[in-house]
Design a protein around this motif. Structure first.
Motif, PDB file in Angstrom:
ATOM      1  N   CYS A 115       0.933  -1.144  -0.176  1.00 41.39           N
ATOM      2  CA  CYS A 115      -0.055   0.073   0.008  1.00 41.39           C
ATOM      3  C   CYS A 115       0.718   1.135   0.050  1.00 41.39           C
ATOM      4  O   CYS A 115       0.460   2.334  -0.398  1.00 41.39           O
ATOM      5  N   ALA A 116       2.075   1.158   0.364  1.00 38.32           N
ATOM      6  CA  ALA A 116       2.970   2.357   0.384  1.00 38.32           C
ATOM      7  C   ALA A 116       3.570   2.573  -0.883  1.00 38.32           C
ATOM      8  O   ALA A 116       4.075   3.735  -1.360  1.00 38.32           O
ATOM      9  N   LYS A 117       3.349   1.755  -1.931  1.00 39.43           N
ATOM     10  CA  LYS A 117       3.755   1.868  -3.351  1.00 39.43           C
ATOM     11  C   LYS A 117       2.670   2.695  -4.113  1.00 39.43           C
ATOM     12  O   LYS A 117       1.622   2.889  -3.763  1.00 39.43           O
ATOM     13  N   THR A 118       2.958   3.211  -5.223  1.00 38.37           N
ATOM     14  CA  THR A 118       2.306   3.861  -6.299  1.00 38.37           C
ATOM     15  C   THR A 118       1.930   2.722  -7.518  1.00 38.37           C
ATOM     16  O   THR A 118       2.840   1.909  -7.795  1.00 38.37           O
ATOM     17  N   ASP A 119       0.788   2.687  -8.046  1.00 35.61           N
ATOM     18  CA  ASP A 119       0.516   2.087  -9.187  1.00 35.61           C
ATOM     19  C   ASP A 119       1.286   2.363 -10.369  1.00 35.61           C
ATOM     20  O   ASP A 119       1.561   3.691 -10.562  1.00 35.61           O
ATOM     21  N   PRO A 120       1.919   1.532 -11.274  1.00 35.04           N
ATOM     22  CA  PRO A 120       1.715  -0.126 -11.301  1.00 35.04           C
ATOM     23  C   PRO A 120       2.417  -0.777 -10.271  1.00 35.04           C
ATOM     24  O   PRO A 120       2.151  -2.101 -10.129  1.00 35.04           O
ATOM     25  N   GLU A 121       3.387  -0.362  -9.595  1.00 31.92           N
ATOM     26  CA  GLU A 121       4.040  -1.157  -8.677  1.00 31.92           C
ATOM     27  C   GLU A 121       3.500  -1.580  -7.462  1.00 31.92           C
ATOM     28  O   GLU A 121       3.451  -2.984  -7.043  1.00 31.92           O
ATOM     29  N   ARG A 122       2.317  -1.039  -7.102  1.00 31.05           N
ATOM     30  CA  ARG A 122       1.573  -1.431  -6.105  1.00 31.05           C
ATOM     31  C   ARG A 122       0.698  -2.730  -6.512  1.00 31.05           C
ATOM     32  O   ARG A 122       0.653  -3.677  -5.784  1.00 31.05           O
ATOM     33  N   LYS A 123       0.176  -2.439  -7.715  1.00 33.90           N
ATOM     34  CA  LYS A 123      -0.604  -3.784  -8.454  1.00 33.90           C
ATOM     35  C   LYS A 123       0.237  -5.077  -8.390  1.00 33.90           C
ATOM     36  O   LYS A 123      -0.032  -6.089  -7.962  1.00 33.90           O
ATOM     37  N   ASP A 124       1.462  -4.817  -8.797  1.00 32.40           N
ATOM     38  CA  ASP A 124       2.363  -5.995  -8.917  1.00 32.40           C
ATOM     39  C   ASP A 124       2.751  -6.495  -7.697  1.00 32.40           C
ATOM     40  O   ASP A 124       2.957  -7.769  -7.407  1.00 32.40           O
ATOM     41  N   CYS A 125       2.746  -5.610  -6.634  1.00 36.93           N
ATOM     42  CA  CYS A 125       2.980  -6.171  -5.227  1.00 36.93           C
ATOM     43  C   CYS A 125       2.023  -7.088  -4.801  1.00 36.93           C
ATOM     44  O   CYS A 125       2.195  -8.335  -4.229  1.00 36.93           O
ATOM     45  N   PHE A 126       0.668  -6.633  -4.977  1.00 33.40           N
ATOM     46  CA  PHE A 126      -0.251  -7.380  -4.595  1.00 33.40           C
ATOM     47  C   PHE A 126      -0.448  -8.619  -5.231  1.00 33.40           C
ATOM     48  O   PHE A 126      -0.769  -9.798  -4.616  1.00 33.40           O
TER      49      PHE A 126
END
Length: 615
Positions: A115-126
């Motif tokens: 949740c601390a990341k911004t998309d698209p990195e956040r989505k990849d993390c999830f």
């Protein structure tokens, strides 16, 4: 929390949910807001899908948490659809809104870093946190039959909703409409079996035991196919997956031109990339778009899918996959001589290698529905190697003509292997055919547990019973494509817990040649045989059971241990030990005190067998 409404809606949408999806999702993805999507799906459908998505993302979350998030995002979507459709918040991509909803929840520490990341990195993390490995979540415990029926009579919709939640979080990569179809089957089972409780003569437990396999069948079958496809994509890459789909689609739709087949290949490969990443919203919409294209273009694709396209969308995909191949065009030539004899083949191969090879695979596949897709890939690879070699010489025509002999040889070898296997199956039947497989695979893969060896060889035996009765033109596609699923499962097992270097080579060197490679594997010479410990071979009175299936299982477990103890055992030695075991069993099962007999005769059998094995 109005979660009863959500669950009730779920039960009504399983065969209709995808009908409301947009027709050209990939073209309008950026323009479709959450409000528009809510209007397309309608409220209950939207909530049902949202519930599944949240359970698949937040696998460790509670049922109540998943329902709450589904309600929250549905309420927001409803407001956007009603009045706030131009609000910047309403114009966010749908997956971003889903992840925002998760990140706003408290008590979900697992996702803090994502949740601390911004998309698209956040989505990849999830997506990276999705875990489908067995044991990540404890097995689904089947409740007591009477308690389940009582619960169902009092709270039918919440019970089915809870079942959906449990299935979704255990299968985070599973297609959402498949989960909804399973929920419908589950609800039907509960109604059928619990309705039978009113009749005292009907056994409640027996009813559940008989119907439960039908309920989970789509999860197992779709899950296995998806794992298999994703395994190919991950291990061998997009080029191999596209080649496989090209062969399969060319066989199914032989009247379609190359451009049409190629478009379907690209769309299906993109769909699998989304599905395998865990992008279940995109995955679902990609699949719907492909099905819509196929069913609106039947005239240029196939005359055999009309009934499939009349089915509810949820049933359509499986129907088309299992539909007969269309008839070949009447004017289709028997051979593809132009790929061997044309003077410009080397130039075309040099300038547009992948396109030239794809055209060859398309033309060859549409002419040979009697070959498996894997065999067609091997033929395609052989053609590629042939051009690589022949185009270096000054006379490619003469060189290429020699390749035809290699092709005939490979076809003969493949058909001979399948025919020999079927001859053995027809001669020996299920039990003894599985024993032959156990003998072979235990030597090749002694590192597998007894349960794994039994499971994989049982699956192969089932393939024999299914495919060996078919006509010659259906045998290869049935046998090799089903075997490919089993070998894929073995290779995924190898990835999580390496088996041995031989298996590693077969699983990683070439997808197309995986089956022939496994077939030619030699016994693992580096394997250290089991020691003769007191517990390795034990004999008890349960060997006298009259239940043939249980007896066969016990005998096969002993066979596996015998091979792991003596990997170099010869057929003659095995026959001698087997005869001695049968004699001991017959003797002790006639005794009044069977257990005492086995306690006395068992060690003597082991001593005699040791002498036979060392002779």
């Amino acid at each position: 929390m109005n979660w009863r409404t959500i669950i009730y809606g779920m039960l009504s949408v399983s065969l209709t949910v995808v009908k409301a999806l947009p027709r050209s999702y990939r073209d309008i993805e950026e323009k479709t807001s959450i409000g528009q999507r809510f209007s397309q799906l309608q409220e209950n459908n939207f909530k049902a899908i949202a519930m599944i998505m949240f359970a698949q993302y937040v696998q460790g979350g509670t049922f109540g948490k998943a329902v709450k998030m589904a309600e929250d995002v549905a309420d927001f979507a409803k407001r956007c659809a009603a009045a706030a459709r131009d609000s910047p918040a309403c114009l966010k991509p749908l997956d971003r809104i889903f992840l925002d909803t998760i990140c706003q929840e408290e008590d979900l520490p697992t996702f803090t870093d994502c949740c601390a990341k911004t998309d698209p990195e956040r989505k990849d993390c999830f997506l990276s946190l999705k875990n489908s490995s067995r044991g990540f979540i404890s097995p689904f415990e089947r409740p007591n039959a009477e308690a389940a029926c009582k619960n169902h009579s009092q709270h039918p919709h919440p019970l089915t909703g809870y079942f959906i939640y449990e299935i979704s979080r255990r299968h985070p990569f599973l297609y959402a409409p498949t989960i909804l179809s399973v929920a419908t089957r589950y609800d039907e089972m509960m109604k059928n079996c619990c309705g039978s409780a009113e009749h005292p003569t009907r056994n409640l437990e027996e009813c559940f035991r008989r119907q439960a396999p039908k309920v989970v069948k789509p999860v197992k079958e779709d899950g296995l196919r998806q794992e298999h496809t994703c395994g190919i994509l991950k291990k061998f890459g997009e080029r191999t997956l596209k080649a496989l789909k090209l062969a399969q689609i060319s066989q199914k739709f032989p009247k379609a031109d190359f451009a049409t087949v190629n478009k379907l290949v690209m769309d299906i490969a993109n769909m699998h990339k989304d599905c395998c990443r865990g992008d279940m919203l995109d995955c679902m919409q990609d699949r719907e778009e492909i099905l819509h294209y196929v069913c609106t273009n039947q005239d240029i694709l196939s005359s055999k899918i009309k009934k499939c396209c009349e089915k509810p969308l949820l049933q359509r995909s499986e129907c088309i996959v299992n539909a007969e191949n269309d008839d070949k065009p009447a004017d289709l030539s028997l051979h593809v001589r132009e790929f061997i004899e044309d003077e410009g083949i080397c130039e075309r191969f040099a300038q547009e290698k992948d396109t030239h090879l794809a055209r060859f695979l398309y033309e060859y596949s549409r002419r040979h529905p009697e070959f498996s897709a894997q065999m067609l890939l091997r033929i395609g690879k052989g053609y590629e190697d042939l051009l690589e070699e022949c185009c270096k010489t000054g006379a490619p025509g003469d060189c290429c003509s020699r390749g035809e002999e290699e092709l005939r040889k490979h076809i003969y070898e493949t058909e001979s292997v399948m025919k020999t296997s079927c001859d053995i199956y027809k001669e020996k039947g299920d039990y003894y055919f599985q024993n032959e497989l156990l003998l072979s695979f235990t030597k090749k893969m002694p590192q597998l547990t007894s349960a794994e060896l039994m499971k994989f060889t049982k699956q192969m035996t089932t393939i024999g019973s299914k495919c060996c009765q078919l006509s010659q033109d259906k045998l290869l596609p049935c046998a090799e494509e089903n075997l490919d699923l089993v070998l894929g499962e073995i290779c995924r097992r190898h990835l999580t817990d390496p088996i041995n270097p031989g298996v590693c080579h077969c699983c990683s060197s070439s997808y197309a040649f995986r089956r022939p490679c496994m077939g030619k594997l030699e016994p693992d010479e580096n394997y250290v045989p089991l020691s003769l410990t007191p517990g390795l071979f034990t004999f008890h009175e349960d060997l006298c059971t009259t239940e043939e299936e249980k007896l066969q299982h016990k005998k096969q477990e002993l066979l596996i241990n015998l091979i792991k103890y003596k990997p170099q055992i010869t057929p003659q030695q095995l026959a001698s030990v087997t005869a001695a075991f049968a004699a001991m069993r017959e003797l002790c099962c006639r005794e009044e005190n069977r257990e005492a007999c086995f306690v006395k005769e068992g060690p003597e059998l082991i001593t005699r067998s040791e002498k036979m094995l060392s002779a």
